[in-house]
Design an enzyme around this catalytic site. Structure first.
Site, PDB file in Angstrom:
ATOM      1  N   TYR A  36       0.973  -0.934   0.010  1.00  0.00           N
ATOM      2  CA  TYR A  36      -0.063  -0.266   0.224  1.00  0.00           C
ATOM      3  C   TYR A  36       0.554   1.299  -0.480  1.00  0.00           C
ATOM      4  O   TYR A  36       2.195   1.475   0.151  1.00  0.00           O
ATOM      5  CB  TYR A  36      -1.115  -0.259   1.328  1.00  0.00           C
ATOM      6  N   LYS A 151       6.511  -1.636   2.005  1.00  0.00           N
ATOM      7  CA  LYS A 151       5.410  -1.629   2.884  1.00  0.00           C
ATOM      8  C   LYS A 151       4.180  -2.299   2.369  1.00  0.00           C
ATOM      9  O   LYS A 151       3.323  -1.682   0.981  1.00  0.00           O
ATOM     10  CB  LYS A 151       5.036   0.494   1.822  1.00  0.00           C
ATOM     11  N   GLU A 183      13.166   3.052  13.852  1.00  0.00           N
ATOM     12  CA  GLU A 183      12.070   3.756  13.307  1.00  0.00           C
ATOM     13  C   GLU A 183      10.463   3.783  14.243  1.00  0.00           C
ATOM     14  O   GLU A 183      10.183   3.002  15.289  1.00  0.00           O
ATOM     15  CB  GLU A 183      11.072   3.864  12.255  1.00  0.00           C
TER      16      GLU A 183
HETATM   17  N1  PLP Z   1       7.872   3.919   8.662  1.00  0.00           N
HETATM   18  C1  PLP Z   1       6.760   3.280   8.848  1.00  0.00           C
HETATM   19  C2  PLP Z   1       6.915   1.861   9.227  1.00  0.00           C
HETATM   20  C3  PLP Z   1       5.474   3.797   8.221  1.00  0.00           C
HETATM   21  O1  PLP Z   1       4.622   2.924   8.124  1.00  0.00           O
HETATM   22  C4  PLP Z   1       5.544   5.200   7.884  1.00  0.00           C
HETATM   23  C5  PLP Z   1       4.304   5.517   7.230  1.00  0.00           C
HETATM   24  O2  PLP Z   1       3.063   5.121   7.376  1.00  0.00           O
HETATM   25  C6  PLP Z   1       6.861   5.409   8.044  1.00  0.00           C
HETATM   26  C7  PLP Z   1       7.716   5.489   7.886  1.00  0.00           C
HETATM   27  C8  PLP Z   1       7.140   6.912   6.890  1.00  0.00           C
HETATM   28  O3  PLP Z   1       6.241   7.167   5.582  1.00  0.00           O
HETATM   29  P1  PLP Z   1       6.415   8.452   4.488  1.00  0.00           P
HETATM   30  O4  PLP Z   1       6.385   9.823   4.686  1.00  0.00           O
HETATM   31  O5  PLP Z   1       6.582   7.970   3.290  1.00  0.00           O
HETATM   32  O6  PLP Z   1       4.814   8.557   5.295  1.00  0.00           O
END
Ligand code: PLP
Length: 288
Positions: A36, A151, A183
């Site tokens: 996604y 993702k 993270e």
């Molecule tokens: N890390 C994880 C595990 C995430 O699920 C997300 C966003 O949903 C992010 C980092 C941040 O990613 P983005 O900046 O593309 O939203």
């Protein structure tokens, strides 16, 4: 979570949200055999759409799924979904599953028709009070798998971790693995110590966040260097500032970690500059 807006994308068609249906035999439902994206949209314009579509393509590739659409067609569908839902400030969710096969075999049959689903919701900007307060973070051991760079919709560990953080009053789980910062459960993390800004490097332990790239560009515009390095868990307690970054939360200050104040317990001066410049960047890229 705000409600899904009235129009949904299903397999190339824009339809009424309440009419969206998929089979329970969809492999996305049975196996989370799906990926996604979440694309933020400001003033009716997607921010960094191409980067989000490139990450979606990389996630599909990692699962051995062929991309159902060209970038041009994705752009068209995404913009159609935004327009059909009235534009403005939206979060747009896109999901591609491997498709439906009647049965349940771990080994997928070849060349299924993928299921493509998308919906949008209104993004509500934080109130001045929320901005001043910042968010509470809770550090938790990262129990996710070792392909966090994909993702994937297999988000059970993230859901469990986020619930644990919420039970302790946290707005985000700050995940650590092998004594180092991984993270956030759904965000990238930045830290500031004595004016030096750092974020962990790309790895299979974290998602390549698009907002992290945006924050990187914001820091460049502010002439503030960003160091990419692994950050030890025990460094976190001494940080002057910690921020999380994601498509829907932009850059958000973590002002308490595990019940203790981060710095003086208020969003720090570097975060304030980043927040302001982020709004300018959005205006520049997405219009007023
Ligand atoms: N890390 C994880 C595990 C995430 O699920 C997300 C966003 O949903 C992010 C980092 C941040 O990613 P983005 O900046 O593309 O939203």
């Amino acid at each position: 979570m705000p409600e899904a807006l009235s129009t949904t994308l299903l397999n190339g068609e824009l339809i009424a949200t309440h009419e969206a249906r998929i089979s329970p035999f969809d492999r996305g439902f049975l196996f989370a055999d799906a990926v996604y994206e979440v694309v933020p949209c400001s003033n009716g314009q997607p921010l960094r759409m191409d980067a989000h579509l490139a990450r979606l393509a990389a996630s599909l590739d990692a699962l051995g799924l062929s991309n159902p659409y060209s970038t041009a067609r994705w752009r068209e569908l995404l913009c159609g979904l935004i327009e059909a839902n009235g534009g403005g400030n939206l979060g747009v969710y896109l999901q591609v599953t491997r498709g439906t096969s009647i049965g349940r075999d771990f080994l997928p049959p070849p060349a299924l028709e993928p299921t493509v689903f998308g919906f949008a919701w209104r993004l509500v900007p934080p109130t001045p009070e929320q901005l001043t307060r910042g968010l509470a973070g809770v550090t938790l051991e990262d129990i996710r798998w070792l392909r966090c760079d994909i993702k994937s919709t297999a988000l059970l560990a993230a859901v469990m971790l986020r619930r644990q953080a919420a039970e302790r009053g946290g707005g985000e789980a700050i995940l650590v693995r092998d004594e180092h910062l991984a993270e956030g459960s759904s965000s990238a993390v930045f830290v500031v110590k004595n004016g030096l800004i750092a974020t962990p490097p790309a790895s299979c332990k974290r998602l390549p966040s698009i907002t992290r790239q945006v924050v990187g560009d914001v820091l460049t515009a502010l002439d503030l260097p960003l160091e990419e390095r692994e950050i030890a868990t025990n460094e976190l307690t001494g940080m002057n500032e910690i921020w999380i970054a994601s498509a829907t939360r932009e850059a958000c200050a973590i002002t308490r970690l595990d019940g203790r104040p981060v710095g003086d317990g208020c969003p720090g001066p570097v975060w304030h500059r980043v927040y302001r410049e982020f709004q300018i960047l959005k205006q520049r890229e997405c219009g007023a």
